[in-house]
Motif scaffolding. Structure first.
Motif, short mmCIF file in Angstrom:
data_model
loop_
_atom_site.label_atom_id
_atom_site.label_comp_id
_atom_site.label_asym_id
_atom_site.label_seq_id
_atom_site.Cartn_x
_atom_site.Cartn_y
_atom_site.Cartn_z
N MET A 1 0.88 -1.05 0.08
CA MET A 1 -0.06 0.00 -0.10
C MET A 1 1.05 1.10 0.08
O MET A 1 0.57 2.19 -0.60
CB MET A 1 -1.01 -0.05 1.37
CG MET A 1 -1.89 -0.99 1.19
SD MET A 1 -3.20 -0.84 -0.05
CE MET A 1 -4.61 -0.99 0.81
N GLY A 2 1.99 1.16 0.81
CA GLY A 2 2.81 2.45 0.70
C GLY A 2 3.37 2.62 -0.55
O GLY A 2 3.54 3.79 -0.90
N LYS B 1 2.29 1.64 -3.41
CA LYS B 1 1.14 2.37 -4.35
C LYS B 1 0.88 3.73 -4.13
O LYS B 1 0.65 4.39 -5.23
CB LYS B 1 -0.08 1.62 -4.12
CG LYS B 1 -1.38 1.82 -5.24
CD LYS B 1 -2.35 0.76 -4.98
CE LYS B 1 -3.53 1.21 -5.80
NZ LYS B 1 -4.66 0.49 -5.87
N ARG B 2 0.79 4.11 -2.88
CA ARG B 2 0.72 5.65 -2.58
C ARG B 2 1.73 6.48 -3.05
O ARG B 2 1.64 7.30 -3.85
CB ARG B 2 0.71 5.86 -0.97
CG ARG B 2 0.18 7.38 -0.96
CD ARG B 2 0.16 7.57 0.69
NE ARG B 2 1.48 7.14 1.58
CZ ARG B 2 1.66 6.09 2.28
NH1 ARG B 2 0.48 5.37 2.48
NH2 ARG B 2 2.45 5.99 2.78
N ARG B 3 3.07 5.97 -3.16
CA ARG B 3 4.12 6.57 -3.73
C ARG B 3 4.04 6.69 -5.30
O ARG B 3 4.25 7.71 -5.83
CB ARG B 3 5.46 6.11 -3.28
CG ARG B 3 5.88 6.12 -1.85
CD ARG B 3 7.41 5.61 -1.72
NE ARG B 3 7.51 4.22 -1.83
CZ ARG B 3 7.33 3.32 -0.80
NH1 ARG B 3 6.72 3.83 0.32
NH2 ARG B 3 7.00 1.93 -0.92
N LEU C 1 1.13 6.43 -6.77
CA LEU C 1 -0.09 7.58 -7.11
C LEU C 1 0.39 9.08 -7.06
O LEU C 1 0.09 9.70 -7.91
CB LEU C 1 -1.07 7.37 -6.00
CG LEU C 1 -1.74 5.98 -6.35
CD1 LEU C 1 -2.90 5.67 -4.98
CD2 LEU C 1 -2.69 6.01 -7.36
N VAL C 2 1.37 9.28 -6.17
CA VAL C 2 1.68 10.75 -5.91
C VAL C 2 2.77 11.12 -6.91
O VAL C 2 2.44 12.19 -7.70
CB VAL C 2 2.58 10.75 -4.51
CG1 VAL C 2 3.04 12.25 -4.45
CG2 VAL C 2 1.33 10.49 -3.27
N GLU D 1 -3.84 2.61 5.29
CA GLU D 1 -3.11 2.89 4.10
C GLU D 1 -4.12 3.02 2.95
O GLU D 1 -3.85 3.47 2.11
CB GLU D 1 -2.18 1.64 4.02
CG GLU D 1 -0.86 1.71 4.78
CD GLU D 1 0.11 2.56 4.34
OE1 GLU D 1 0.25 2.88 3.28
OE2 GLU D 1 1.08 2.85 5.18
N SER D 2 -5.20 2.10 2.91
CA SER D 2 -5.90 2.03 2.12
C SER D 2 -6.93 3.39 1.92
O SER D 2 -7.23 4.10 0.93
CB SER D 2 -6.97 0.69 2.14
OG SER D 2 -8.11 0.76 1.21
N THR E 1 -5.84 6.23 2.92
CA THR E 1 -4.93 7.17 2.43
C THR E 1 -4.94 7.18 1.02
O THR E 1 -4.85 8.19 0.24
CB THR E 1 -3.70 7.08 3.11
OG1 THR E 1 -3.41 7.15 4.70
CG2 THR E 1 -2.54 7.99 2.58
N ASN E 2 -4.69 5.78 0.44
CA ASN E 2 -4.57 5.50 -1.29
C ASN E 2 -5.99 6.34 -1.94
O ASN E 2 -5.92 6.88 -2.97
CB ASN E 2 -4.06 4.53 -1.17
CG ASN E 2 -2.89 4.04 -1.14
OD1 ASN E 2 -2.18 4.98 -0.88
ND2 ASN E 2 -2.75 2.96 -1.13
N VAL F 1 -5.78 10.18 -1.86
CA VAL F 1 -4.81 10.67 -2.94
C VAL F 1 -5.64 10.64 -4.47
O VAL F 1 -5.57 11.50 -5.07
CB VAL F 1 -3.68 9.84 -2.79
CG1 VAL F 1 -2.77 10.04 -4.27
CG2 VAL F 1 -2.86 10.24 -1.71
#
Length: 135
Positions: A1-2, A4-6, A8-9, A86-87, A89-90, A93
């Protein structure tokens, strides 16, 4: 998840597409764990043991293995909470990105001039500066 967030950003579409297969594999593994849990609880219920949760079922284990199992249950609950955060947060985003893109499309379509709320005159000054004046 982390990761994926990186991505996405960073807006790395190719890497996001590539991570999809890994996500699918993890989702299948999670589904298999859930089904195994359900089977274990159904079997416990059939045998007259507590079947409302794995934690309550673990109370019936012998003392020496109970502590290890309950520690694993607490760790799994903690990881589950982290995954939910985490989910979320994503999701935030992605929603912010969609809102930004929607606003950009609106600016392009209207030429940056919003239509007046109370338009009384004929022929308002609206139109997409980038879209309509391309000729």
């Amino acid at each position: 998840m982390g990761e994926k967030r990186r991505l996405l950003v960073a807006g790395d579409v190719e890497a996001l597409t590539a991570i999809g297969s890994r996500e699918q594999e993890l989702a299948l593994r999670l589904q298999a764990c859930h089904e195994s849990r359900q089977q274990l609880l159904a079997r416990a219920d059939a045998e007259g043991l507590p079947a409302d949760s794995i934690e309550s079922l673990s109370d019936k284990l012998p003392e020496n293995s109970r502590k290890n199992v309950q520690a694993s249950i607490r760790e799994a609950a903690s990881r589950s909470q982290l995954l939910r955060h985490e989910s979320l947060t994503n999701w935030v985003v992605v929603q912010r990105s969609l809102l930004h893109l929607s606003q950009m499309i609106e600016i392009i379509a209207t030429g940056g001039r919003p239509k007046p709320t109370y338009d009384k005159g004929p022929g308002s000054n609206s139109g997409g500066a980038l879209v309509d004046r391309a000729a």
